[in-house]
Motif scaffolding. Structure first.
Motif, PDB file in Angstrom:
ATOM      1  N   GLN A 264       4.487   6.663 -31.130  1.00  0.00           N
ATOM      2  CA  GLN A 264       3.214   6.168 -31.675  1.00  0.00           C
ATOM      3  C   GLN A 264       2.331   5.632 -30.545  1.00  0.00           C
ATOM      4  O   GLN A 264       1.107   5.830 -30.552  1.00  0.00           O
ATOM      5  CB  GLN A 264       3.480   5.074 -32.705  1.00  0.00           C
ATOM      6  CG  GLN A 264       2.225   4.554 -33.396  1.00  0.00           C
ATOM      7  CD  GLN A 264       1.460   5.646 -34.122  1.00  0.00           C
ATOM      8  OE1 GLN A 264       2.040   6.389 -34.909  1.00  0.00           O
ATOM      9  NE2 GLN A 264       0.155   5.751 -33.871  1.00  0.00           N
ATOM     10  N   THR A 265       2.952   4.963 -29.560  1.00  0.00           N
ATOM     11  CA  THR A 265       2.197   4.464 -28.406  1.00  0.00           C
ATOM     12  C   THR A 265       1.551   5.612 -27.644  1.00  0.00           C
ATOM     13  O   THR A 265       0.405   5.501 -27.183  1.00  0.00           O
ATOM     14  CB  THR A 265       3.122   3.667 -27.461  1.00  0.00           C
ATOM     15  OG1 THR A 265       3.716   2.587 -28.181  1.00  0.00           O
ATOM     16  CG2 THR A 265       2.351   3.111 -26.269  1.00  0.00           C
ATOM     17  N   VAL A 266       2.259   6.711 -27.513  1.00  0.00           N
ATOM     18  CA  VAL A 266       1.707   7.903 -26.847  1.00  0.00           C
ATOM     19  C   VAL A 266       0.446   8.370 -27.565  1.00  0.00           C
ATOM     20  O   VAL A 266      -0.571   8.692 -26.935  1.00  0.00           O
ATOM     21  CB  VAL A 266       2.763   9.036 -26.797  1.00  0.00           C
ATOM     22  CG1 VAL A 266       2.120  10.370 -26.415  1.00  0.00           C
ATOM     23  CG2 VAL A 266       3.861   8.687 -25.811  1.00  0.00           C
ATOM     24  N   LYS A 267       0.484   8.385 -28.900  1.00  0.00           N
ATOM     25  CA  LYS A 267      -0.691   8.774 -29.683  1.00  0.00           C
ATOM     26  C   LYS A 267      -1.828   7.774 -29.508  1.00  0.00           C
ATOM     27  O   LYS A 267      -2.996   8.155 -29.332  1.00  0.00           O
ATOM     28  CB  LYS A 267      -0.321   8.882 -31.164  1.00  0.00           C
ATOM     29  CG  LYS A 267       0.576  10.059 -31.491  1.00  0.00           C
ATOM     30  CD  LYS A 267       0.870  10.120 -32.984  1.00  0.00           C
ATOM     31  CE  LYS A 267       1.785  11.288 -33.319  1.00  0.00           C
ATOM     32  NZ  LYS A 267       2.093  11.337 -34.771  1.00  0.00           N
ATOM     33  N   ASP A 268      -1.485   6.487 -29.565  1.00  0.00           N
ATOM     34  CA  ASP A 268      -2.513   5.450 -29.444  1.00  0.00           C
ATOM     35  C   ASP A 268      -3.215   5.502 -28.086  1.00  0.00           C
ATOM     36  O   ASP A 268      -4.409   5.193 -27.982  1.00  0.00           O
ATOM     37  CB  ASP A 268      -1.886   4.059 -29.644  1.00  0.00           C
ATOM     38  CG  ASP A 268      -1.357   3.853 -31.064  1.00  0.00           C
ATOM     39  OD1 ASP A 268      -1.762   4.616 -31.958  1.00  0.00           O
ATOM     40  OD2 ASP A 268      -0.536   2.936 -31.257  1.00  0.00           O
ATOM     41  N   LEU A 269      -2.466   5.875 -27.046  1.00  0.00           N
ATOM     42  CA  LEU A 269      -3.030   5.938 -25.695  1.00  0.00           C
ATOM     43  C   LEU A 269      -3.660   7.299 -25.387  1.00  0.00           C
ATOM     44  O   LEU A 269      -4.198   7.486 -24.294  1.00  0.00           O
ATOM     45  CB  LEU A 269      -1.932   5.630 -24.662  1.00  0.00           C
ATOM     46  CG  LEU A 269      -1.357   4.211 -24.670  1.00  0.00           C
ATOM     47  CD1 LEU A 269      -0.183   4.106 -23.691  1.00  0.00           C
ATOM     48  CD2 LEU A 269      -2.434   3.189 -24.299  1.00  0.00           C
TER      49      LEU A 269
END
Length: 386
Positions: A264-269
């Motif tokens: 999810q962090t990958v998507k957010d960034l």
């Protein structure tokens, strides 16, 4: 007569300590030792790698229907939640698991009992001190920085009492030993260092098993996806690299409880095009060999098996200043050490990407340093201890 040895570890999931134990078991001289391995959970990808001459027993998954029914009942009524709220988990653990663990081993006697990890392994070990005249415990991390094992003891005093009964305490690096004796200085004379066994020739052989190709400058990370490894910090660095127009790819080799959060962090960034989650692989060496740089962003380490494996493949490294990497890179010059923040890590990676000469020098030093890894010598040290 062969000596009887008992190893204790919670499970054989895909972590560094579990891999080290399997390496030890695969290199044991079974003409001299009769080995039993006791796990709490009969799970993990390394189960299939246990040598056939090792006797495996487990607390869960051991066809003990009476025990499993009791366990499932406690789970259904949220028994553990209530116990934790009342600060009685330690009492429950001692009463419940002590009886089960001792029943599992029945009348078995050993020459040496070894708790191969901190925390619950040592707790289980403390239940059977009468089973052997010699007791050894392994320390794989910097307990001063990451004292996670207190979850099973609830106080340093109780943990100290468990370690105080050990004949020897084996630390996987000099820094890990210094950290341990800073917590428990009265155990200074009991603690000594034995580096993890590294089978350099096997690592090199396995690195050509798969045909792996990279598309761009590639950074690889290997390890369990947990909070201690700080993959979130690595993803923040990837975002900064993207902002500075670096066209790179990060390969993440491992599984763990943080996987969904990290994805999810990958998507957010917005770095989906730069990060690849490759999952756990028992033999990650083909991927490591194909990468340009090995990265470790942990808050705490003990020895860093993956860093040694990268050295064997001639991969330069960027690592935070933790126990193990600090020692290995300091001695070898096989990479750059950074502070435990994203900006410092970014600067070191930027330096490695921009300076091919530096990268090549670190790679050569890493490969040269790896020549000292001798699994036969390490096994001899272990035999002398057990």
């Amino acid at each position: 007569m062969r000596k009887k040895i008992l190893f204790i570890i919670p499970s054989l999931t895909g972590g560094g300590a579990e891999k080290v134990l399997i390496d030890i078991l695969q290199n044991m001289d079974y003409s001299l030792y009769e080995v039993t391995l006791c796990v709490k959970w009969r799970t993990g990808p390394y189960l299939k790698d246990i040598p056939s001459k090792v006797t495996l027993c487990s607390v869960h998954g051991n066809n003990n229907l009476k025990f499993e029914k009791a366990w499932n009942f406690f789970k259904k009524i949220h028994f553990f939640y209530v116990l934790r709220k009342l600060s009685l988990y330690g009492i429950f653990h001692s009463l419940f698991y002590k009886s089960v663990f001792r029943a599992l081993l029945k009348d078995d006697e050993f020459d040496t009992v070894i708790s191969f990890m901190e925390g619950e392994s040592v707790k289980f070990h403390s239940y059977i001190m009468d089973k052997a005249p010699r007791h050894i415990s392994w320390i794989h991390t910097d307990l001063k920085k990451n004292h996670w094992s207190l979850d099973f003891f609830f106080s340093c005093r109780k943990e100290f009492e468990a370690y105080r009964q050990m004949t020897k305490i084996i630390c996987v690096s000099e820094d890990a030993r210094r950290s341990f004796i800073s917590l428990y200085p009265r155990l200074t004379n009991n603690a000594e260092v034995v580096y993890n066994p590294i089978d350099r020739s096997k690592i090199i052989r396995d690195s050509v098993v798969e045909n792996v190709t990279k598309r761009k400058f590639t950074i690889c990370m290997v390890g369990r996806l947990n909070e201690q490894k700080r993959y979130d910090r690595a993803l923040e660095v990837v975002r900064k690299l993207k902002d500075y127009k670096y066209d790179i790819e990060l390969w993440v080799l491992g599984e763990g409880e943080m996987r969904s959060i990290l994805k999810q962090t990958v998507k957010d960034l917005h770095i989906e095009d730069m990060v690849v989650f490759l999952g756990f692989r028992k033999s990650p060496y083909s991927y490591m060999k194909s990468a340009d740089l090995y990265l470790n962003t942990s808050d705490a380490e003990g020895f860093s098996l993956a860093l040694c494996e990268a050295f064997c493949l001639g991969i330069p490294a960027v690592c935070t200043k933790t126990t193990g990497p600090k020692e290995l890179i300091g001695q070898s010059g096989g990479g750059l050490l950074t502070e435990n923040d994203a900006d410092s890590i970014f600067c070191a990676i930027q330096q490695m990407i921009d300076d091919k000469t530096l990268r090549n020098e670190c790679a050569m030093k890493a490969l040269s340093y790896s020549e000292r890894f001798d699994i036969a010598n390490t096994m001899q040290q272990i035999y002398q201890i057990i």
